[in-house]
Motif scaffolding. Structure first.
Motif, PDB file in Angstrom:
ATOM      1  N   SER A  11       0.373  24.614  -9.017  1.00 12.83           N
ATOM      2  CA  SER A  11       1.543  23.876  -9.506  1.00 12.83           C
ATOM      3  C   SER A  11       1.760  24.129 -10.989  1.00 12.83           C
ATOM      4  CB  SER A  11       1.381  22.377  -9.259  1.00 12.83           C
ATOM      5  OG  SER A  11       1.386  22.112  -7.878  1.00 12.83           O
ATOM      6  N   ASP A  12       0.678  24.121 -11.764  1.00  8.73           N
ATOM      7  CA  ASP A  12       0.780  24.391 -13.203  1.00  8.73           C
ATOM      8  C   ASP A  12       1.362  25.772 -13.472  1.00  8.73           C
ATOM      9  OD1 ASP A  12      -0.303  21.915 -13.778  1.00  8.73           O
ATOM     10  OD2 ASP A  12      -2.312  22.682 -14.208  1.00  8.73           O
ATOM     11  N   ILE A  13       1.021  26.717 -12.622  1.00 10.07           N
ATOM     12  CA  ILE A  13       1.495  28.086 -12.773  1.00 10.07           C
ATOM     13  C   ILE A  13       2.977  28.185 -12.408  1.00 10.07           C
ATOM     14  CG2 ILE A  13       1.251  30.432 -11.851  1.00 10.07           C
ATOM     15  CD1 ILE A  13      -1.743  29.715 -11.413  1.00 10.07           C
ATOM     16  N   ASN A  17       6.255  25.605  -3.288  1.00  5.89           N
ATOM     17  CA  ASN A  17       5.534  24.905  -2.214  1.00  5.89           C
ATOM     18  C   ASN A  17       5.133  25.812  -1.068  1.00  5.89           C
ATOM     19  OD1 ASN A  17       5.540  22.443  -3.512  1.00  5.89           O
ATOM     20  ND2 ASN A  17       7.492  21.826  -2.631  1.00  5.89           N
ATOM     21  N   GLU A  18       5.962  26.787  -0.746  1.00  7.42           N
ATOM     22  CA  GLU A  18       5.646  27.702   0.361  1.00  7.42           C
ATOM     23  C   GLU A  18       4.355  28.469   0.070  1.00  7.42           C
ATOM     24  OE1 GLU A  18       7.518  31.722   2.362  1.00  7.42           O
ATOM     25  OE2 GLU A  18       8.868  30.320   1.358  1.00  7.42           O
ATOM     26  N   TYR A  19       4.212  28.963  -1.152  1.00  9.43           N
ATOM     27  CA  TYR A  19       3.014  29.705  -1.530  1.00  9.43           C
ATOM     28  C   TYR A  19       1.794  28.786  -1.610  1.00  9.43           C
ATOM     29  CZ  TYR A  19       5.977  33.701  -2.522  1.00  9.43           C
ATOM     30  OH  TYR A  19       6.846  34.744  -2.402  1.00  9.43           O
ATOM     31  N   LYS A  20       2.000  27.581  -2.119  1.00  7.93           N
ATOM     32  CA  LYS A  20       0.882  26.631  -2.182  1.00  7.93           C
ATOM     33  C   LYS A  20       0.395  26.288  -0.781  1.00  7.93           C
ATOM     34  CE  LYS A  20       3.132  23.874  -5.081  1.00  7.93           C
ATOM     35  NZ  LYS A  20       3.497  22.750  -5.943  1.00  7.93           N
ATOM     36  N   GLU A  21       1.320  26.116   0.147  1.00  9.55           N
ATOM     37  CA  GLU A  21       0.957  25.785   1.527  1.00  9.55           C
ATOM     38  C   GLU A  21       0.153  26.915   2.167  1.00  9.55           C
ATOM     39  OE1 GLU A  21       0.361  23.220   4.391  1.00  9.55           O
ATOM     40  OE2 GLU A  21       1.522  22.685   2.606  1.00  9.55           O
TER      41      GLU A  21
END
Length: 73
Positions: A11-13, A17-21
């Motif tokens: 998130s800081d980067i 959301n798709e990539y985080k998931e």
């Protein structure tokens, strides 16, 4: 790595959301080599963005130097 810490870092980067998931799924399923490969691909994308930004800064520097030379004439 703790899941929350990884998600916070992403998130800081500025990762969406798709990539985080996707990273979360790799971590939770124990697919460590897939997670590493995925994070490396994300890093490459960030590096490409950084290089493009550097090219823009270089062009701006060129214009500034040109304008300064023109102002001296």
């Amino acid at each position: 790595m703790e899941l929350k810490m990884m998600i916070d870092c992403l998130s800081d980067i500025g990762v969406d959301n798709e990539y985080k998931e996707m990273a979360k799924r790799f971590l939770e399923s124990g697919q460590k080599s897939e997670l590493i490969g995925y994070l490396k691909r994300c890093r490459c994308t960030l590096m490409d963005e950084m290089h493009e930004s550097q090219r823009k800064v270089d062009r701006m520097d060129y214009l500034i130097r040109w304008a300064e030379k023109e102002a001296i004439k």
